[in-house]
Write a protein that holds these residues in place. Structure first.
Motif, PDB file in Angstrom:
ATOM      1  N   SER A   1       1.253  -1.504  -0.504  1.00  0.00           N
ATOM      2  CA  SER A   1       0.291  -0.401   0.184  1.00  0.00           C
ATOM      3  C   SER A   1       0.907   1.072   0.088  1.00  0.00           C
ATOM      4  N   ALA A   2       0.227   2.044  -0.622  1.00  0.00           N
ATOM      5  CA  ALA A   2       1.217   3.149  -0.262  1.00  0.00           C
ATOM      6  C   ALA A   2       0.118   4.397   0.612  1.00  0.00           C
ATOM      7  N   LEU A   3       0.080   4.321   1.178  1.00  0.00           N
ATOM      8  CA  LEU A   3      -0.768   4.451   2.890  1.00  0.00           C
ATOM      9  C   LEU A   3      -0.457   3.925   4.081  1.00  0.00           C
ATOM     10  N   GLY A   4       0.756   4.447   4.583  1.00  0.00           N
ATOM     11  CA  GLY A   4       1.517   4.012   5.562  1.00  0.00           C
ATOM     12  C   GLY A   4       0.665   4.116   6.723  1.00  0.00           C
ATOM     13  N   THR A   5       1.334   3.793   8.222  1.00  0.00           N
ATOM     14  CA  THR A   5       1.159   4.507   9.687  1.00  0.00           C
ATOM     15  C   THR A   5       2.198   4.914  10.616  1.00  0.00           C
ATOM     16  N   TRP A   6       1.629   5.899  11.598  1.00  0.00           N
ATOM     17  CA  TRP A   6       2.404   6.386  12.238  1.00  0.00           C
ATOM     18  C   TRP A   6       3.370   5.055  13.679  1.00  0.00           C
ATOM     19  N   ASP A   7       2.169   3.780  13.325  1.00  0.00           N
ATOM     20  CA  ASP A   7       2.639   2.640  13.826  1.00  0.00           C
ATOM     21  C   ASP A   7       4.578   2.173  13.574  1.00  0.00           C
ATOM     22  N   ALA A   8       5.367   3.109  13.363  1.00  0.00           N
ATOM     23  CA  ALA A   8       6.362   2.180  12.724  1.00  0.00           C
ATOM     24  C   ALA A   8       7.995   3.136  13.953  1.00  0.00           C
ATOM     25  N   THR A   9       8.984   2.852  12.698  1.00  0.00           N
ATOM     26  CA  THR A   9      10.043   3.421  14.105  1.00  0.00           C
ATOM     27  C   THR A   9      11.294   4.703  13.269  1.00  0.00           C
ATOM     28  N   ARG A  10      11.995   5.188  13.863  1.00  0.00           N
ATOM     29  CA  ARG A  10      12.512   5.912  13.110  1.00  0.00           C
ATOM     30  C   ARG A  10      13.359   5.730  11.745  1.00  0.00           C
ATOM     31  N   VAL A  11      13.716   4.435  12.030  1.00  0.00           N
ATOM     32  CA  VAL A  11      14.394   4.550  11.098  1.00  0.00           C
ATOM     33  C   VAL A  11      14.156   3.966   9.769  1.00  0.00           C
ATOM     34  N   PHE A  12      12.450   3.229   9.606  1.00  0.00           N
ATOM     35  CA  PHE A  12      11.918   2.967   9.387  1.00  0.00           C
ATOM     36  C   PHE A  12      11.195   4.156   8.144  1.00  0.00           C
ATOM     37  N   VAL A  13      11.019   5.019   8.637  1.00  0.00           N
ATOM     38  CA  VAL A  13      11.014   6.225   7.556  1.00  0.00           C
ATOM     39  C   VAL A  13      11.471   6.897   7.320  1.00  0.00           C
TER      40      VAL A  13
END
Length: 217
Positions: free
Chosen positions: A146-158
Motif C-alpha cells: 500500500s502507498a498509505l502507511g501508518t505512524w506505527d513505525a520506527t524512526r529508521v523505517f521512516v
C-alpha cells in the motif's frame, strides 16, 4: 582463489554478461533528472532516451515492498470521476494537490514540507489520505503493498522509506498509533530536513541518505 576465479570469469565473459541500469530509489534519476523518473517498477524515460530502462533494485525486501505499491490501475477518466466530489471540500483538495508536488521540489528548488490533517475521529482524515495515495498507487492500507502507511513505525523505517520514495509523497495515517508521542515531532523534523541521521559502522561512516518529498499525515 575465489576472487581470482570470479575475476577471470568476468574477464572471459565480459561481452556475454547482460548489463542493466538499476537504482535504489524512486523518483528522478541521473544528474538533475536527465535519466527520467522511476515510478515503482516503471521507468518513465525522457524523450530520445536510448540507454535502456532503469530498474528499481531495493537494498532489501522492505524496499521492494514499498516500490510495489506504486503502479497504475483503472483509467484516468475513472479516477477523475472518483475524486470529483472533493471539489466542494477545500481542505481535502489541499492534500490532493500536495500529493502532486514532490517531483516539482527539485525543479522549483523548494524545501520539503508537511501537510498534517488534524481533527476528531470519523471526520474523513483517512479518506483524504487514501485519495492522495491514489495519485501514485495502491491506496488500500489493508494491502501489504500500500502507498498509505501508518505512524506505527520506527524512526529508521521512516528514514529509509523517505529515501526510497524521494520524489514521491510519504503518507502516514493516524498519529495516535505512534509508539511514543515524541517520535511524531522527531520524524516530522527528520522528513522535512531531507537527510537521515548520521551513523557509523565498525570500520567507517555509513552513507547518509537524502530525499526530496512531501509528507502527508
Amino acid at each position: 582463489d575465489v576472487v581470482r576465479y570470479v575475476h577471470h570469469l568476468e574477464a572471459a565473459n565480459h561481452d556475454r554478461l547482460p548489463c542493466q541500469r538499476v537504482s535504489s530509489h524512486l523518483g528522478w534519476q541521473g544528474h538533475g533528472g536527465d535519466a527520467g523518473f522511476l515510478w515503482g517498477h516503471e521507468h518513465l524515460a525522457p524523450e530520445g532516451w536510448s540507454e535502456g530502462p532503469i530498474s528499481f533494485h531495493g537494498l532489501d525486501g522492505g524496499d521492494e515492498q514499498i516500490a510495489a505499491a506504486y503502479h497504475a490501475k483503472g483509467t484516468l477518466e475513472g479516477w477523475l470521476d472518483a475524486v470529483k466530489p472533493l471539489a466542494r471540500h477545500p481542505r481535502a483538495l489541499l492534500a490532493l494537490y500536495a500529493a502532486f508536488v514532490p517531483p516539482l521540489l527539485p525543479i522549483l528548488n523548494a524545501p520539503n514540507f508537511i501537510v498534517d490533517l488534524a481533527n476528531r475521529t470519523s471526520t474523513g482524515k483517512t479518506t483524504v489520505l487514501r485519495v492522495a495515495a491514489s495519485v501514485w498507487g495502491n491506496p488500500d492500507e489493508r494491502s501489504s503493498e500500500s502507498a498509505l502507511g501508518t505512524w506505527d513505525a520506527t524512526r529508521v523505517f521512516v528514514e529509509r522509506a523517505s529515501a526510497v520514495l524521494s520524489g514521491i509523497p510519504l503518507l502516514l495515517d493516524d498519529t495516535s498509533r505512534a509508539k511514543y508521542p515524541r517520535i511524531v515531532a522527531d520524524l516530522l523534523y527528520t522528513v522535512a530536513s531531507g537527510q537521515g541521521r548520521g551513523r557509523g559502522n565498525k570500520t567507517s561512516l555509513a552513507t547518509t541518505r537524502t530525499w526530496r518529498t512531501v509528507m502527508l499525515s
